[in-house]
Design an enzyme around this catalytic site. Structure first.
Site, PDB file in Angstrom:
ATOM      1  N   ARG A 151     -26.431  11.213  -6.574  1.00 32.80           N
ATOM      2  CA  ARG A 151     -25.864  10.522  -5.421  1.00 32.80           C
ATOM      3  C   ARG A 151     -25.098  11.522  -4.545  1.00 32.80           C
ATOM      4  O   ARG A 151     -24.758  12.619  -5.001  1.00 32.80           O
ATOM      5  CB  ARG A 151     -24.927   9.405  -5.903  1.00 32.80           C
ATOM      6  N   SER A 183       0.838  -1.202   0.000  1.00 32.24           N
ATOM      7  CA  SER A 183       0.000   0.000   0.000  1.00 32.24           C
ATOM      8  C   SER A 183       0.868   1.245   0.000  1.00 32.24           C
ATOM      9  O   SER A 183       1.912   1.300   0.677  1.00 32.24           O
ATOM     10  CB  SER A 183      -0.912   0.006   1.221  1.00 32.24           C
ATOM     11  N   LYS A 222     -12.826  15.908 -11.318  1.00 32.39           N
ATOM     12  CA  LYS A 222     -13.609  16.093 -10.090  1.00 32.39           C
ATOM     13  C   LYS A 222     -12.850  16.894  -9.035  1.00 32.39           C
ATOM     14  O   LYS A 222     -13.418  17.271  -8.004  1.00 32.39           O
ATOM     15  CB  LYS A 222     -14.021  14.730  -9.535  1.00 32.39           C
TER      16      LYS A 222
END
Length: 612
Positions: free
Chosen positions: A536, A338, A406
Site C-alpha cells: 500500500r 482534541s 514506523k
C-alpha cells in the site's frame, strides 16, 4: 443426597445381619439369638450415629461425578469410625456381640458405601458411552501431554453426557511413558509422532494440555500440529485443575500470541510505579487501544486522579464505565476534546495541573494518513507540540510520548509525523523542568486497525485473506506488553530519550495469515484463499526499531533499550514546525516536501489525487 441417605440406611441393615450370617458360616440355625437381639435393639442408634458420621465426612456433599482417591479415603475413614463407635456403644450399654463383628461389619459397610457411590460414576459412564455411540457425529481427539491435565480431559470426555468426543491417543515428551496407557488411552510417542498418529487414529482435533509449558514450547508443538488438518485447542492454565473440575468446554482456541518467537515481556509494575502513586495523571487518547490499557493499569496501581482525554466519545464512555465498575473508588475524570485545540488543552492543564502525561492521542492508520497527510500533521505533530508545551508550561513532572517503529527511516507520512513528534519532545525537554521521553514499539496484537482483527473477520467470512506482499515482515507485541513498556519508560524517563523494546524475531505476515487459517480449522489456498494485493502507499517490507545514528544502550530491564539522541538544529526545527503548521492548516499539497526537509530520511513518492 436423599437417595444416598436411603441407600446408606439399607446398607447398615444388610451389613449388620450379614456380619452374623458370615460369622456362623451361613448356618442360620446356629446363630445365637442374643446377638440378633443386640443388633435389632441397637439398630436405630447405629443408623443415627452412622448418618451423622457420614455427614461429617462430607459423604453427602461430595461431587461423586469427580470421585477419586480422596473420596475413597473419606469413605474408608467414615466406615471405620462408624464401626468402632457401634462396638463402643454396645459395650457401654452392655449388649453382647461376638468379637469379630466389628471387622466383618466394617468390611461390609465399606463395600456398600463404595458400591453405592462409585457405581454412580460407572452407570453415568455406561449411559454417556451409549449417548456418544448413538450421536450423529463423533470426534476423535488427540491429547498432547500425558499428565494431570490430560487425565482430567479424558475423565471429562467420558463423564459428560453431552460430549461426543473420544480421546483416541496421547502424546508426551517423556520416553518412560511411551507405549503405556493413561486411563486406558495409549501414549504413542513424542511430538514427532503427531502426523502419523493423526492418520492412524483418524484424529479431527488436537488438545494441548500442558499448562506449565512456556510460549516457545507451545509454539513448537503447534508448528507440528499445523502439518495436520486438525483443529487445535490449548488448555488455558493450571488454575483450571482445582478440585479436578476441569471441563473440555473451557479449552480455548490457540491464540496467535502463542506463535510469537519469544516469551512475553514481564515487568514488575508494583516495583516501578511508585512515581504515579497519588499523582494526577493525564492520558490523551485514553479511549484507544493503548491509551485505555494505560488507564486500566494506572487505575490498579494507586493513581491519585486519572484524567482521560479523547476526541471520540464512544471510546471514552466505554473505558469510563469499565473503570467505574472495576475501581469504584477511583478518582476519575473523562473529558472530550482534541489535542489540536490549544485553548481546550490550556483549560485542562489550568484546572487539573496533571503531574504526569501519557500522550497516546494520534492518527496511526498508515494508508488513511497517506490519503490525508495534512490531518496526520495536525493531529500527530501539532497535537504533540501543543500538549508538550502545556506540560512544560504547567510544570508536569513527566511527559511520555507513544511512538512507533514506523518513525525509523519512514516511508509514510504517519511514520514521519511520529519521528517529528520525537524531535519535538527532545527539543522542549532540553529547556524544561519536565522529564520527556518517547516509547517506540512495533505492531500491537489486537489493537484497533491492526492486521489480526482484519484476518479474523476475513476468515469468518470465508476469505480471501488479503496480504499486501508475500515477504512483508513485522514486529509484534501484545497490548499489555506495550503498556508495561510505556509505564516503565515513565520511571526511567530523562529528557528526550527514546525507549525501544527487544521484540524478538519479526514475523512474516504471510506466515501469520496461513497460521491463523490453519488454527481456525481450514487449509490455506484450499478452503480459504490468500490474496496478495501489493504494498500500500507508504508501506515497506520491514520496519526498524532504531536508526543507525541512534545507537543503543541497556536499562535495568534487559528487554528495554535506550537510543542515543540525534542532534539537530533546534532553532531551524522550531521555525520548520511553524511552517508545517501553516501548511497543514492551509491543506498544502506540498506537505510531504516540508516534512522531508525536517526528516531527510523520510522517503516518499508524489501521489496523484483522484478527482471525479
Amino acid at each position: 443426597m436423599v437417595k444416598f441417605f436411603l441407600l446408606d440406611l439399607l446398607s447398615i441393615v444388610i451389613a449388620s445381619f450379614a456380619s452374623i450370617w458370615i460369622r456362623y458360616e451361613f448356618q442360620i440355625d446356629q446363630i445365637e439369638p442374643e446377638f440378633v437381639k443386640t443388633i435389632v435393639w441397637y439398630m436405630p442408634i447405629n443408623m443415627i450415629v452412622t448418618v451423622v458420621v457420614y455427614y461429617l465426612f462430607s459423604l453427602y456433599t461430595s461431587l461423586w461425578k469427580y470421585a477419586g482417591i480422596t473420596e475413597l479415603c473419606k469413605i474408608t475413614a467414615a466406615a471405620a469410625v462408624s464401626s468402632i463407635l457401634q462396638v463402643i456403644g454396645m459395650a457401654i450399654l452392655r449388649k453382647p456381640i461376638f468379637r469379630s463383628y466389628v471387622l466383618l461389619y466394617f468390611v461390609l459397610l465399606l463395600a456398600a458405601a463404595v458400591a453405592t457411590r462409585f457405581s454412580y460414576r460407572f452407570l453415568r459412564l455406561v449411559r454417556n458411552k451409549y449417548f456418544r455411540a448413538s450421536a450423529d457425529r463423533r470426534m476423535n481427539l488427540m491429547v498432547v501431554g500425558a499428565g494431570d491435565a490430560g487425565a482430567a480431559v479424558i475423565k471429562e470426555t467420558r463423564l459428560s453426557k453431552e460430549s461426543t468426543r473420544k480421546v483416541c491417543c496421547m502424546i508426551d515428551k517423556e520416553p518412560s511413558k511411551w507405549g503405556k496407557r493413561l486411563l486406558g488411552v495409549p501414549i504413542v510417542g513424542d511430538v514427532s509422532e503427531i502426523p502419523d498418529a493423526v492418520k492412524k487414529y483418524q484424529i479431527q482435533k488436537i488438545l494441548i494440555t500442558i499448562p506449565s509449558a512456556n510460549r516457545q514450547a507451545i509454539r513448537e508443538i503447534v508448528e507440528v500440529c499445523q502439518e495436520t488438518p486438525c483443529e487445535i485447542n490449548i488448555l488455558p492454565g493450571i488454575y483450571q485443575l482445582i478440585d479436578g473440575e476441569i471441563v473440555t468446554s473451557r479449552l480455548r482456541n490457540v491464540k496467535i500470541e502463542d506463535l510469537l518467537e519469544r516469551d512475553p515481556v514481564k515487568v514488575d509494575l508494583d516495583a516501578i510505579l511508585d512515581y504515579i502513586q497519588g499523582k494526577t495523571v493525564l492520558v490523551t487518547g485514553g479511549g484507544g487501544s493503548i491509551g485505555s490499557e494505560i488507564c486500566r493499569q494506572l487505575a490498579g496501581h494507586g493513581v491519585g486522579k486519572l484524567i482521560i482525554f479523547d476526541i471520540y466519545e464512544n471510546n471514552a464512555y466505554s473505558i469510563q464505565k469499565q473503570l467505574e465498575w472495576e475501581y469504584p473508588s477511583l478518582d476519575l475524570e473523562v473529558l472530550i476534546g482534541s489535542v489540536r485545540n490549544e485553548s481546550r488543552l490550556q483549560d485542562i492543564f489550568e484546572t487539573y495541573h496533571p503531574e504526569i502525561v501519557f500522550h497516546a492521542a494520534a492518527h496511526k492508520h498508515v494508508p488513511l494518513m497517506e490519503d490525508s497527510p495534512n490531518e496526520a500533521i495536525k493531529n500527530n505533530v501539532i497535537g504533540t507540540y501543543l500538549t508538550a508545551q502545556m506540560a512544560s508550561r504547567y510544570h508536569a513532572r513527566k511527559f511520555i510520548l507513544i511512538s512507533t517503529d514506523k518513525a525509523v527511516n519512514p516511508t509514510n507520512i504517519m511514520g514521519a509525523s511520529k519521528r517529528i513528534c520525537e524531535m519535538v519532545i527532545q527539543m522542549i525537554g532540553k529547556k524544561s523542568e519536565t522529564e520527556f521521553a518517547a516509547v517506540r514499539f512495533g505492531n500491537v496484537l489486537g489493537s484497533n486497525g491492526s492486521v489480526i482483527p482484519l484476518f479474523r473477520k476475513q476468515i469468518e467470512h470465508g476469505g480471501p485473506v488479503t496480504v499486501t506482499h508475500p515477504d512483508i515482515i513485522r514486529y509484534f507485541m501484545t497490548i499489555p506488553e506495550a503498556v508495561s513498556l510505556v509505564l516503565e519508560a515513565g520511571a526511567y524517563a530523562k529528557n528526550g530519550e527514546i525507549f525501544v523494546l527487544n521484540m524478538g524475531e519479526p514475523v512474516k505476515i504471510d506466515d501469520l495469515a496461513r497460521n491463523m487459517i490453519r488454527l481456525s480449522g481450514y487449509e490455506p489456498d484450499v478452503d480459504i484463499m490468500i490474496k496478495y494485493t501489493g504494498l500500500r502507499p507508504g508501506e515497506k517490507l520491514y520496519e526498524e526499531l532504531l536508526m543507525n545514528e541512534e545507537g543503543m544502550k541497556t536499562t535495568e530491564n534487559d528487554r528495554i533499550f535506550v537510543g542515543r539522541q540525534i542532534e539537530f538544529d533546534e532553532t531551524t526545527f522550531e521555525q520548520s514546525l511553524h511552517e508545517l503548521e501553516q501548511a497543514s492548516n492551509s491543506e498544502s499539497r506540498e506537505i510531504r516536501e516540508i516534512v522531508h526537509r525536517i526528516v531527510p530520511e523520510y522517503q516518499y513518492k508524489e501521489r496523484k489525487r483522484n478527482v471525479s
